[in-house]
Design an enzyme around this catalytic site. Structure first.
Site, PDB file in Angstrom:
ATOM      1  CE1 TYR A   1       1.883  17.617 -21.727  1.00 39.03           C
ATOM      2  CE2 TYR A   1       2.596  18.092 -23.960  1.00 39.03           C
ATOM      3  CZ  TYR A   1       2.904  17.831 -22.648  1.00 39.03           C
ATOM      4  OH  TYR A   1       4.212  17.776 -22.246  1.00 39.03           O
TER       5      TYR A   1
ATOM      6  CB  VAL B   1       2.126  10.403 -22.609  1.00 39.21           C
ATOM      7  CG1 VAL B   1       2.884  10.976 -23.805  1.00 39.21           C
ATOM      8  CG2 VAL B   1       0.652  10.252 -22.959  1.00 39.21           C
TER       9      VAL B   1
ATOM     10  CE  LYS C   1       2.545  14.163 -22.052  1.00 33.25           C
ATOM     11  NZ  LYS C   1       3.401  14.583 -23.191  1.00 33.25           N
TER      12      LYS C   1
END
Length: 298
Positions: A132, A202, A160
């Site tokens: 992330y 996401v 992400k």
């Protein structure tokens, strides 16, 4: 390995601040019925840092039950690498399909420290990892160069991308091709990211509007970009609610109005009030009243 719409699910609480497993199960099933491709527990939207490790694992189990064989990931976001590794190990023992890792949440680690932290957490879990990268919220940037350095470890399977710079998606693909499954993590850049090669989303507002989110993704994958763009333009004011200090409260309000859930959050957060609430509610109610007719996705 992964692609599609992965909701960053919210955590539901009862009036006494305990976890509301029944409401979580109901809401997570709504996501699966709409056709999402996986669930991610206890991220920023899921108030992960406000939960104990035991609570996070309980939320993960609820996701696993709802996902019914589709991927269920646990977010690992800790101040210390040691605590992150302990949670990653527990996620593996609990049968998580993977973990999404925020490198450092309090101390703003330098590139060497960030890479070392990610490697340590991946080794502790020995599971597929979604990195992330969110330099805006967490002030730790996982750059293209760092992704290239980490590419020798096959456990790092996805990223992400939440840098808030749409050019970063193209930079990742140009440098690394399909080495990582590229997910967009910014709701109001999703169309743009999917248009330049992201294979996953996401998503946050998906919690209140799952069918519309899935429709945009599926239309983009089918090359029906104009149809996806029409829905996205309707969706944009809602998606902007995800890019806010109050994203948790905004999206829980949207869930309350759109799917009949509740707005309970864990302190220090409090539900929205005053002008901030009025503005968010106007946006949500206007969207509900003008909801588009979705095209046939078969």
């Amino acid at each position: 390995m992964w692609q599609g719409v992965f909701p960053a699910v919210s955590t539901k609480f009862k009036s006494d601040d305990s976890l509301d497993f029944g409401e979580m199960a109901r809401c997570y099933r709504l996501q699966m019925e709409a056709g999402v491709d996986g669930l991610i527990a206890c991220g920023s939207l899921g108030e992960g840092p406000m939960l104990s490790h035991d609570e996070r694992l309980d939320v993960l189990r609820t996701c696993q039950e709802a996902a019914a064989g589709k991927p269920a990931l646990l977010t690992v976001a800790e101040a210390s690498t040691r605590q992150a590794c302990l949670l990653a190990e527990r996620a593996a023992r609990a049968g998580a399909d993977g973990i999404m890792v925020v490198p450092s949440t309090i101390y703003h680690s330098n590139p060497k420290e960030t890479v070392a932290t990610l490697r340590a957490i991946a080794a502790a879990a020995d599971l597929p990892v979604m990195i992330y990268s969110n330099r805006v919220a967490y002030r730790v940037d996982v750059t293209v160069e760092m992704l290239e350095e980490l590419a020798d470890d096959a456990r790092f399977v996805a990223v992400k991308e939440s840098s808030d710079d749409i050019r970063r998606s193209t930079d990742i693909i140009n440098r690394l091709g399909t080495r990582y499954d590229l997910f967009t993590g910014v709701d109001n850049l999703a169309f743009e990211a999917l248009a330049v090669g992201a294979v996953g989303w996401v998503a946050g507002l998906v919690l209140a509007f799952p069918k519309e989110t899935v429709a945009i993704y599926q239309l983009m994958r089918a090359g029906r970009n104009a149809e996806a763009l029409a829905i996205y333009r309707w969706f944009r004011p809602l998606l902007d609610l995800d890019v806010s200090t109050y994203l948790v409260q905004n999206i829980k309000l949207a869930e309350a109005l759109a799917v009949g859930s509740n707005e309970r959050v864990r302190a220090p957060r409090m539900p929205l009030e005053g002008a901030v609430r009025e503005r968010a509610e106007r946006v949500i109610r206007a969207a509900i009243e003008t909801r588009p007719v979705l095209p046939d996705l078969q």
